[in-house]
Write an enzyme that holds these catalytic residues in place. Structure first.
Site, short mmCIF file in Angstrom:
data_model
loop_
_atom_site.label_atom_id
_atom_site.label_comp_id
_atom_site.label_asym_id
_atom_site.label_seq_id
_atom_site.Cartn_x
_atom_site.Cartn_y
_atom_site.Cartn_z
N GLU A 439 0.83 -1.23 0.00
CA GLU A 439 0.00 0.00 0.00
C GLU A 439 0.84 1.26 0.00
O GLU A 439 0.53 2.24 0.68
CB GLU A 439 -0.94 0.03 1.21
C1 LIG Z 1 2.35 -9.73 0.63
C2 LIG Z 1 2.22 -8.65 -0.39
C3 LIG Z 1 0.96 -8.32 -0.86
C4 LIG Z 1 0.83 -7.35 -1.85
N1 LIG Z 1 -0.41 -7.09 -2.38
C5 LIG Z 1 -0.50 -6.30 -3.48
C6 LIG Z 1 -1.75 -6.17 -4.20
O1 LIG Z 1 -2.77 -6.72 -3.80
N2 LIG Z 1 -1.77 -5.42 -5.32
C7 LIG Z 1 -0.66 -4.80 -5.81
O2 LIG Z 1 -0.75 -4.16 -6.85
N3 LIG Z 1 0.52 -4.89 -5.15
C8 LIG Z 1 0.63 -5.62 -4.02
N4 LIG Z 1 1.82 -5.74 -3.36
C9 LIG Z 1 2.98 -5.03 -3.88
C10 LIG Z 1 3.42 -3.88 -3.00
O3 LIG Z 1 2.49 -2.84 -3.05
C11 LIG Z 1 4.83 -3.48 -3.46
O4 LIG Z 1 5.70 -4.49 -3.01
C12 LIG Z 1 5.25 -2.13 -2.94
O5 LIG Z 1 4.50 -1.13 -3.56
C13 LIG Z 1 6.74 -1.84 -3.18
O6 LIG Z 1 7.13 -2.13 -4.48
P1 LIG Z 1 8.42 -3.06 -4.72
O7 LIG Z 1 8.25 -4.28 -3.90
O8 LIG Z 1 8.61 -3.21 -6.18
O9 LIG Z 1 9.63 -2.24 -4.09
P2 LIG Z 1 10.43 -1.05 -4.81
O10 LIG Z 1 9.49 -0.05 -5.34
O11 LIG Z 1 11.44 -1.61 -5.73
O12 LIG Z 1 11.16 -0.41 -3.55
C14 LIG Z 1 12.29 -1.01 -2.91
C15 LIG Z 1 12.71 -0.10 -1.75
O13 LIG Z 1 13.08 1.18 -2.28
C16 LIG Z 1 12.34 2.18 -1.65
N5 LIG Z 1 12.02 3.23 -2.61
C17 LIG Z 1 11.54 3.10 -3.88
N6 LIG Z 1 11.36 4.31 -4.42
C18 LIG Z 1 11.70 5.22 -3.49
C19 LIG Z 1 11.73 6.64 -3.42
N7 LIG Z 1 11.31 7.39 -4.43
N8 LIG Z 1 12.16 7.21 -2.29
C20 LIG Z 1 12.52 6.48 -1.22
N9 LIG Z 1 12.54 5.15 -1.22
C21 LIG Z 1 12.12 4.52 -2.32
C22 LIG Z 1 11.06 1.52 -1.14
O14 LIG Z 1 10.52 2.24 -0.05
C23 LIG Z 1 11.57 0.14 -0.76
O15 LIG Z 1 12.08 0.18 0.54
C24 LIG Z 1 1.98 -6.67 -2.33
C25 LIG Z 1 3.23 -6.97 -1.81
C26 LIG Z 1 3.37 -7.95 -0.86
C27 LIG Z 1 4.74 -8.29 -0.35
#
Ligand SMILES: Cc1cc2nc3c(=O)[nH]c(=O)nc-3n(C[C@H](O)[C@H](O)[C@H](O)COP(=O)(O)OP(=O)(O)OC[C@H]3O[C@@H](n4cnc5c(N)ncnc54)[C@H](O)[C@@H]3O)c2cc1C
Length: 574
Positions: A439
């Protein structure tokens, strides 16, 4: 192992006596008939009964058996489907949906309390209905009449569950990178699109809880611009009206640290027939309705999980005897309950301080959601919008972080017995971790708060929020201390933060370095506001509330000065 039991008396005290929910709801036209305190209590007690008797007992199987994938189908853990069928048939998902859509038209704040209890009882199971209300609002406000006729009531009632399909392998926090495509189908009488691409991490993307699943998917139309402005929103059901299966395939589910009762799916859309929701290129703003509702739910997950961990730790600390507590009257050779050792009391009282203050801020936010929908006065609706916009990222971030660190602290109360599975507290630590990630990660929430909501209007909205909080305080030491802190944060923002970040030579990185500390400082003044208001309303169990109040001022509050100091040092760094 005892499972979590909803204790509604505490929640009712905060909602009804401290936040005066009934008075607030009485101002809200359609909701005024549901404002009676006895009615609010009755709904909460019924909800608690369902949660305690039906959902909580399934938590362990959810963790140990988990959701199982085979050949594109997902089988949910034992008992999950029956509990879900009983849940929607009893009308719980439609609690706060409009009566014209088949809902019960009750206040959003009741739904918030329901989801706090559900998350505490069984986080994995609750992930499935947790997205329903947002999907309902999204279809209601942005769907065409034809789509509403087919889907709105089924989603409002919860007969069909819904998903939110945003994330792709290369597009997480940055949804503007999403590349799923939607191409108009030629000569399609229904105006449909063929949607193709892969979405990952989709909660509840496939399961056997409900007979159909409604996927809301972000995708890109041909010739749309790159980035977020090129994204549109589409609806793809698992089954069409004629019972035919759509071209949506669950390729696998993730093996996770926790939350085993929720299938986290990789979904492949293979030219699946889809309907657009809202206007082309406005997908993110249509989806925003859903994401905002989901953020408050994630915060309630944090509060619920911390309450569940606290209940276990508190019960254990009363029974486990080890060593003599300082000043104990026990005879030589005897031991005292570990809850009498100051170090353990400190852990328990600190978590209580977070839970009770979190409830105050979350319930108040849910009441503001009711104001946004139902208040006749536009200026009151505007202030409610301001509250939700500023406070939601704080709630989501600060209370999910505390859910993880606080559940870990509760595990410490069990010593080695917490690290083994028997008592169930380690599951809360594992389950809670993800709430800091999904989220919008907590870092993204902090950036949203400072860079999108505080700095752009020169701190005006923040100032108005801080004044509103100050006006609600009464007399007394805590209220005075809180007033001073609110003024301190306002002054710091106006005289140090805004000038430094807005000066012509300022590094563009500067506000990003400060965002996490700023969010935390705002969380702490919200907690101070909450504890000042709780302290102003006497409760017969003065010891229970007094301990948590002391816990807040002694062990949580000092962080406020630390955060200001870190920000000042960052501002002054060369
Ligand atoms: C159990 C689970 C359920 C989920 N359910 C859903 C769902 O129902 N629908 C859906 O669409 N998604 C879902 N997600 C996905 C979730 O929303 C994403 O994992 C999340 O948005 C982060 O994206 P990412 O994992 O690609 O991390 P990334 O975006 O690659 O980020 C990696 C790290 O970098 C940091 N970061 C990235 N950009 C910045 C910035 N500009 N400034 C500072 N820090 C930054 C982040 O905070 C994080 O710590 C789910 C994930 C999990 C694990």
């Amino acid at each position: 192992m005892n499972h979590y039991q909803p204790l509604t008396a505490d929640c009712e005290h905060l909602l009804i006596q401290v936040l005066h929910a009934s008075d607030r709801l009485r101002e809200l036209g359609a909701l005024s008939e549901h404002a009676d305190p006895d009615f609010l209590k009755q709904v909460l007690e019924e909800a608690a009964k369902f949660v305690g008797e039906v959902v909580a007992p399934l938590n362990r199987a959810g963790d140990e058996v988990g959701a199982q994938w085979a050949d594109g189908q997902v089988t949910m853990p034992p008992g999950f489907r029956d509990a879900y069928q009983a849940f929607w048939r009893a009308g719980w998902p439609s609690l706060a949906c409009a009566t014209e859509d088949g809902g019960q038209g009750l206040p959003a704040v009741l739904e918030a309390l329901l989801y706090e209890m559900l998350s505490a009882a069984n986080h994995g199971w609750t992930m499935a209905p947790g997205l329903l209300h947002g999907a309902y609002e999204c279809i209601k406000h942005h769907g065409s009449d034809a789509l509403k006729a087919r889907y709105l009531e089924k989603v409002a009632s919860g007969e069909w569950l819904a998903t939110m399909c945003l994330t792709e392998p290369h597009a997480g926090s940055d949804l503007g990178l999403a590349s799923t495509r939607a191409v108009p189908l030629t000569n399609d009488a229904d105006g449909r699109y063929a949607l193709s691409g892969t979405k990952i991490f989709i909660s509840g993307g496939e399961h056997d809880l409900s007979d159909n699943i409604v996927h809301l998917v972000l995708a890109r139309l041909p010739q749309s611009p790159p980035g977020p402005k090129g994204l549109s929103l589409f609806l793809v059901p698992k089954l069409y009206e004629d019972g035919q299966r759509s071209a949506v395939f669950c390729e696998r589910i993730e093996e996770k640290m926790g939350l085993h009762g929720s299938p986290t799916c990789v979904l492949r859309f293979d030219a699946a027939a889809a309907w657009i929701i809202g206007e082309p290129g406005k997908g993110l703003s249509a989806m925003f309705v859903m994401m905002n509702a989901a953020r408050l739910h994630v915060d309630l997950q944090g509060i619920g999980l911390l309450e569940a961990a606290w209940q276990k730790a508190d019960a254990y600390a009363r029974e486990r005897l080890q060593m003599r507590a300082p000043g104990s009257a026990s005879r030589a050779g005897q031991a005292d309950p570990i809850g009498q050792h100051p170090a353990m009391r400190r852990i328990l009282d600190t978590q209580r301080a977070w839970i009770d203050a979190g409830r105050m801020v979350a319930y108040r936010t849910a009441l503001e959601l009711d104001v946004i929908k139902h208040h006749a006065d536009p200026s009151r609706r505007a202030s409610a919008n301001r509250w939700c916009s500023l406070v939601t990222p704080v709630l989501k971030s600060a209370w999910t972080e505390q859910a993880f660190s606080g559940a870990s602290a509760c595990l410490q109360v069990f010593g080695g017995h917490g690290y083994v599975r028997e008592w169930g507290v380690e599951q809360h630590v594992r389950d809670a971790r993800v709430a800091m990630i999904y989220e919008g990660t907590n870092e993204i929430q902090a950036i949203d708060l400072l860079l999108r909501k505080v700095l752009p209007d020169g701190g005006e909205a923040l100032q108005a929020l801080l004044s509103e909080l100050a006006q609600e305080l009464g007399d007394g030491v805590d209220a005075e201390r809180t007033r001073a802190a609110l003024a301190q944060l306002a002054r710091f923002t106006q005289t140090e933060l805004l000038p430094a970040t807005g000066s012509p030579g300022a590094s563009p990185e500067l506000p990003y370095w400060l965002a996490d500390d700023f969010l935390r400082a705002l969380a702490l003044v919200l907690m101070a506001w909450a504890w000042s208001r709780i302290a102003a309303v006497p409760h017969p169990d003065a010891d229970r509330w007094g301990r948590a109040q002391t816990g807040f001022w002694r062990w949580v509050w000092p962080e406020f000065e630390t955060r200001l100091r870190v920000m000042r040092e960052t501002l002054q760094a060369p």
